[in-house]
Scaffold this active site. Structure first.
Site, PDB file in Angstrom:
ATOM      1  CG  ASN A   5     -17.383   2.339   8.491  1.00 22.48           C
ATOM      2  OD1 ASN A   5     -17.136   1.237   8.960  1.00 22.48           O
ATOM      3  ND2 ASN A   5     -16.571   3.366   8.623  1.00 22.48           N
ATOM      4  CD  GLU A  62     -14.549   5.629   6.993  1.00 14.83           C
ATOM      5  OE1 GLU A  62     -13.370   5.392   7.310  1.00 14.83           O
ATOM      6  OE2 GLU A  62     -15.471   5.708   7.812  1.00 14.83           O
ATOM      7  NE  ARG A  84     -20.504   1.311  11.643  1.00  9.60           N
ATOM      8  CZ  ARG A  84     -19.848   2.383  12.057  1.00  9.60           C
ATOM      9  NH1 ARG A  84     -20.516   3.497  12.284  1.00  9.60           N
ATOM     10  NH2 ARG A  84     -18.553   2.363  12.251  1.00  9.60           N
ATOM     11  CD  GLU A 114      -2.850  -0.962   2.473  1.00  4.28           C
ATOM     12  OE1 GLU A 114      -4.067  -0.902   2.261  1.00  4.28           O
ATOM     13  OE2 GLU A 114      -2.347  -0.918   3.606  1.00  4.28           O
TER      14      GLU A 114
END
Length: 444
Positions: A106, A86, A108, A11
């Site tokens: 996420n 995100e 939610r 990464e």
């Protein structure tokens, strides 16, 4: 090793990361929209501290690229309901279409969703219920407004000056001293005066959300409101939040995920002016003789053979001093102190969001404190993880005696003085209450 997969993922290293996320919504009819972005870069140990929408310094072309990527991701998996996509952003350079990378999604609503509600005028919980019942998303993408700027601060029962130690206990006073209109100031609180903060959960107990016509107005309103937030009985991070919001880096939008850790004491330690103002407020109370009913209650400092002396003895921690309020000026920039009378001789004072416990000395008790005491007690309710001593062991002041877990954090309890362990009153695995004696030292 965690996933049983021997492959290696490389990464990109981003040394000054910003954290920007996009609120998305999908329904069962194939519609996916975004409700703009949030910046959640003010973090401590990867936990968000202050969030805002929209992201500061966000160019239109970068917003378009980021929100388009988030919508395409949600469409690709047929997503339904509320979700947050995100991104990690390179904060060392201006925002560009090639400076952000996908982090996670996420699935939610998140703690910071109120800032999105404030800038769009939408109720995202109502949207969830509509989508869950099979209805279409209420608005098309071009119908979703972007109005002004909103910021959320997470109010926590924790002590930033003591390594952000969380604190359970009884809330003596809690609330805002400014009007809450729901439009410019929103207060989402799970606790109120008289409630007890338990040790079972995260330390966050409320969220303060403000809205302004632009970011500068929102930051000003946030700092002003935090100055008039009162929380006593448990430790509080409101002063820390206020210092974060007042900082040049936050006002300029140049803060990043590692910024709080880099600042250290500049953010976590209350300024001397706040403590000074708190002490003088207590002195004024102690020297107030307006309710005197006999001559003996008049505190004018009269002496038969000398000039009047009008002083009060007060203590902050182990520091005891005599103060004459007339000899000390209060910093005009220091916020107004709010005093809570905890018990006779003890006051909790909130100044600029910082809590200061001010006591009028009880000299018999002070002797015991100077000697260090003969016991180690639980500072809060929690679970005892380990006991490092047994009867007969010799300890030196500061040696780790026990370790307990409370509010998702471990706390090492030190020996109060040099001595010999007389008895151990608890064992690893025990649930203990605040004030329970865990270890006794032989009396001197």
């Amino acid at each position: 090793s965690s996933f049983g997969d021997g492959r290696v993922m490389l990464e990109k290293l981003v040394e000054q990361p910003r954290h920007i996320e996009v609120q998305v919504f999908g329904d069962a009819h194939g519609n996916v929209v975004h409700l703009y972005e949030r910046d959640c870069s003010l973090q401590r140990r990867r936990q968000k501290v202050i969030e805002e929408a929209p992201a500061p310094g966000m160019p239109d072309d970068v917003r378009a690229a980021m929100t388009d990527a988030a919508v395409k991701l949600a469409q690709a998996v047929g997503y339904q309901g509320a979700g947050t996509v995100e991104f990690i952003v390179d904060g060392s350079k201006p925002l560009g279409v090639d400076t952000f990378w996908f982090l996670e999604m996420n699935t939610r609503l998140q703690v910071e969703h109120p800032v999105t509600e404030m800038i769009t005028g939408q109720d995202l919980v109502a949207w969830q219920l509509l989508v869950a019942s099979g209805e279409e998303i209420p608005l098309a993408q071009d119908e979703i407004p972007l109005m002004g700027h909103a910021i959320e601060a997470r109010i926590c029962a924790e002590d930033p000056a003591d390594g952000f130690r969380p604190g359970a206990g009884l809330i003596l006073e809690f609330g805002l001293l400014q009007p809450i209109d729901g439009e410019t100031i929103r207060w989402d609180a799970g606790f109120e005066t008289g409630d007890r903060v338990p040790s079972n959960y995260d330390s966050m107990i409320a969220k303060l959300i403000v809205h302004g016509e632009d970011r500068d107005a929102a930051v000003d309103l946030l700092t002003e409101t935090l100055s008039h937030t009162q929380l006593s009985g448990v430790p509080a991070n409101t002063g820390f939040l206020r210092r974060c919001a007042q900082s040049d880096a936050f006002r300029d939008g140049t803060h990043h995920v590692n910024w709080i850790a880099e600042q250290g004491d500049a953010l976590t330690q209350p300024p001397a002016a706040h403590q000074h103002a708190s002490v003088l407020a207590v002195c004024d109370i102690e020297l107030d003789d307006s309710a005197a009913v006999t001559p003996w209650g008049i505190r004018d400092g009269f002496r038969a053979n000398g000039a009047p002396v009008r002083k009060a003895a007060v203590a902050v921690g182990a520091d005891v001093d005599w103060f004459d309020p007339s000899e000390h000026d209060v910093d005009p920039d220091a916020p107004l102190p709010f005093v809570t009378d905890i018990s006779p001789r003890r006051y909790a004072v909130t100044t600029g969001g910082d809590n200061v416990l001010v006591e009028v000395p009880d000299y018999d008790a002070d002797v015991e404190a100077v000697l260090g005491g003969d016991s180690v007690s639980a500072p809060m309710p929690g679970k005892l993880l380990a006991v490092h001593v047994k009867p007969g062991d010799t300890v030196t002041k500061g040696d780790p005696v026990a370790v307990m877990e409370a509010m998702k954090m471990e706390h090492t309890l030190p020996a109060p003085r040099d001595g010999v362990v007389e008895s151990v009153e608890a064992a690893a695995g025990d649930q203990v209450a605040e004030g329970d004696v865990l270890v006794h030292l032989e009396a001197e």
